[in-house]
Write a protein that holds these residues in place. Structure first.
Motif, mmCIF file in Angstrom:
data_model
loop_
_atom_site.group_PDB
_atom_site.id
_atom_site.type_symbol
_atom_site.label_atom_id
_atom_site.label_comp_id
_atom_site.label_asym_id
_atom_site.label_seq_id
_atom_site.Cartn_x
_atom_site.Cartn_y
_atom_site.Cartn_z
ATOM 1 N N LEU A 1 51.797 54.389 34.444
ATOM 2 C CA LEU A 1 51.407 53.081 34.977
ATOM 3 C C LEU A 1 52.542 52.444 35.771
ATOM 4 O O LEU A 1 53.713 52.534 35.378
ATOM 5 C CB LEU A 1 51.032 52.136 33.833
ATOM 6 N N PRO A 2 52.216 51.762 36.846
ATOM 7 C CA PRO A 2 53.245 51.037 37.589
ATOM 8 C C PRO A 2 53.647 49.759 36.856
ATOM 9 O O PRO A 2 53.010 49.359 35.873
ATOM 10 C CB PRO A 2 52.541 50.701 38.913
ATOM 11 N N GLU A 3 54.680 49.110 37.326
ATOM 12 C CA GLU A 3 55.090 47.826 36.759
ATOM 13 C C GLU A 3 53.926 46.838 36.831
ATOM 14 O O GLU A 3 53.152 46.851 37.793
ATOM 15 C CB GLU A 3 56.303 47.282 37.514
ATOM 16 N N HIS A 4 53.789 46.005 35.822
ATOM 17 C CA HIS A 4 52.694 45.029 35.709
ATOM 18 C C HIS A 4 51.342 45.720 35.510
ATOM 19 O O HIS A 4 50.282 45.144 35.788
ATOM 20 C CB HIS A 4 52.618 44.113 36.940
ATOM 21 N N GLY A 5 51.371 46.945 34.998
ATOM 22 C CA GLY A 5 50.130 47.649 34.690
ATOM 23 C C GLY A 5 49.514 47.129 33.405
ATOM 24 O O GLY A 5 49.958 46.129 32.825
ATOM 25 N N ALA A 6 48.472 47.822 32.945
ATOM 26 C CA ALA A 6 47.735 47.408 31.756
ATOM 27 C C ALA A 6 48.667 47.291 30.549
ATOM 28 O O ALA A 6 49.575 48.099 30.369
ATOM 29 C CB ALA A 6 46.622 48.407 31.465
ATOM 30 N N GLN A 7 48.409 46.297 29.732
ATOM 31 C CA GLN A 7 49.209 46.070 28.525
ATOM 32 C C GLN A 7 48.273 45.725 27.364
ATOM 33 O O GLN A 7 47.437 44.830 27.464
ATOM 34 C CB GLN A 7 50.204 44.924 28.747
ATOM 35 N N GLY A 8 48.371 46.489 26.277
ATOM 36 C CA GLY A 8 47.585 46.187 25.087
ATOM 37 C C GLY A 8 46.103 46.422 25.248
ATOM 38 O O GLY A 8 45.291 45.724 24.631
ATOM 39 N N LYS A 9 45.730 47.427 26.041
ATOM 40 C CA LYS A 9 44.316 47.715 26.286
ATOM 41 C C LYS A 9 43.900 49.013 25.594
ATOM 42 O O LYS A 9 44.723 49.821 25.189
ATOM 43 C CB LYS A 9 44.039 47.822 27.786
ATOM 44 N N PHE A 10 42.593 49.196 25.507
ATOM 45 C CA PHE A 10 41.976 50.351 24.848
ATOM 46 C C PHE A 10 41.061 51.018 25.867
ATOM 47 O O PHE A 10 40.045 50.447 26.252
ATOM 48 C CB PHE A 10 41.196 49.858 23.629
ATOM 49 N N PHE A 11 41.441 52.219 26.316
ATOM 50 C CA PHE A 11 40.742 52.860 27.424
ATOM 51 C C PHE A 11 39.835 53.987 26.949
ATOM 52 O O PHE A 11 40.123 54.680 25.972
ATOM 53 C CB PHE A 11 41.746 53.419 28.433
ATOM 54 N N ALA A 12 38.756 54.170 27.688
ATOM 55 C CA ALA A 12 37.895 55.334 27.498
ATOM 56 C C ALA A 12 38.496 56.515 28.240
ATOM 57 O O ALA A 12 39.391 56.363 29.077
ATOM 58 C CB ALA A 12 36.489 55.049 28.033
ATOM 59 N N GLU A 13 37.985 57.714 27.937
ATOM 60 C CA GLU A 13 38.390 58.872 28.718
ATOM 61 C C GLU A 13 37.876 58.701 30.147
ATOM 62 O O GLU A 13 36.760 58.240 30.377
ATOM 63 C CB GLU A 13 37.873 60.172 28.106
ATOM 64 N N MET A 14 38.700 59.046 31.114
ATOM 65 C CA MET A 14 38.406 58.741 32.514
ATOM 66 C C MET A 14 37.157 59.445 33.029
ATOM 67 O O MET A 14 36.438 58.915 33.870
ATOM 68 C CB MET A 14 39.618 59.073 33.386
ATOM 69 N N ARG A 15 36.885 60.647 32.506
ATOM 70 C CA ARG A 15 35.720 61.377 32.998
ATOM 71 C C ARG A 15 34.413 60.647 32.684
ATOM 72 O O ARG A 15 33.406 60.846 33.332
ATOM 73 C CB ARG A 15 35.666 62.772 32.383
ATOM 74 N N LYS A 16 34.443 59.785 31.656
ATOM 75 C CA LYS A 16 33.223 59.128 31.199
ATOM 76 C C LYS A 16 32.683 58.153 32.241
ATOM 77 O O LYS A 16 31.471 58.019 32.418
ATOM 78 C CB LYS A 16 33.488 58.393 29.881
ATOM 79 N N PHE A 17 33.615 57.468 32.928
ATOM 80 C CA PHE A 17 33.204 56.478 33.908
ATOM 81 C C PHE A 17 33.740 56.773 35.307
ATOM 82 O O PHE A 17 33.588 55.963 36.214
ATOM 83 C CB PHE A 17 33.667 55.092 33.471
#
Length: 249
Positions: A225-241
């Motif tokens: 992630l670049p600076e100021h990217g996501a913080q404290g998030k819960f992601f799905a697997e990328m292929r799903k969406f």
């Protein structure tokens, strides 16, 4: 002396998802990967397999449930590279296939406690050890491998097995992720969790619809992630969406 490369430590990376994550990260420009496993021979075998593809990684033994082992790998990384930039908390256990795990009424407390020890307490242990190296340079990316089975928003209606020990441990891991992200708010140390989905691994079995390589995609995204990217998030697997989508906790 600190190397200009990004140093990525991947726990439990001699096989399965961890191996796939290590492999994909090592293929990124400017990232030196440290593969880890409890057994030295497993780690050396993984290192040699990658070398046959022209992928050079380092290896150090690591048992995330052992304080001494965690301190040793951290001290070695600091001495060898001067830092750790990326921590992928992949090592974990899943006792879901045990018959007792079909119900809270039959779940063995010993199983629950040992699962929590590996999937939550051990993550806290290695994170506590590595975090000062990240804070010293105000840079870090921490990725915790979780599961959609731990989403409190959907746990009451999903179609997954009850799996109380596994679910409770990953709920704990998600809580750890949020608390650490809160504590690190405003820094350039980004902490996130993600669900890799059901994959063809020793844990997922041969009937799983997707490969470990596909499950590794979101880990690589969050690790870079670049600076100021996501913080404290819960992601799905990328292929799903078809891209990085945050889930509800």
């Amino acid at each position: 002396m600190t190397t200009p490369q990004k140093i990525a430590l991947v726990t439990g990376s001699h096989k399965g998802l961890g191996y796939a994550i290590a492999r994909k990260l090592a293929q990124q420009a400017g990232i030196q990967v440290i593969v880890t496993s409890r057994k030295e021979q497993d780690g050396f075998t993984a290192q040699q397999r990658l070398a046959t593809e022209g992928i050079q990684v380092d290896f150090h033994p690591l048992d995330v449930t052992n304080d001494s082992s965690v301190q040793q790998v951290t001290a070695w990384a600091q001495k060898t590279y001067g830092k750790v930039d990326i921590l992928i908390n992949n090592a974990g256990v899943n006792p879901t296939m045990q018959a007792e795990e079909a119900s809270l009424l039959t779940m063995q407390l010993e199983t629950m406690l040992s699962t929590l020890a590996t999937n939550v307490a051990a993550v806290a242990r290695i994170t506590q050890a590595v975090l000062p190296l990240m804070q010293a340079q105000n840079y870090g990316r921490i990725v915790n491998v979780s599961t959609e089975m731990a989403s409190l928003a959907t746990i009451g209606s999903d179609y997954y097995p009850l799996a109380p020990s596994y679910r409770l441990s990953k709920i704990g891991l998600n809580g750890l992720t949020v608390l650490l992200a809160k504590e690190l708010q405003g820094t350039n140390i980004l902490v996130n969790a993600y669900s890799p989905g059901w994959m063809k691994t020793d844990m997922g079995g041969s009937d799983a619809p997707f490969t470990a390589d596909e499950g590794a995609e979101t880990a690589v995204y969050l690790a870079t992630l670049p600076e100021h990217g996501a913080q404290g998030k819960f992601f799905a697997e990328m292929r799903k969406f078809g891209g990085p989508i945050a889930l509800t906790w």
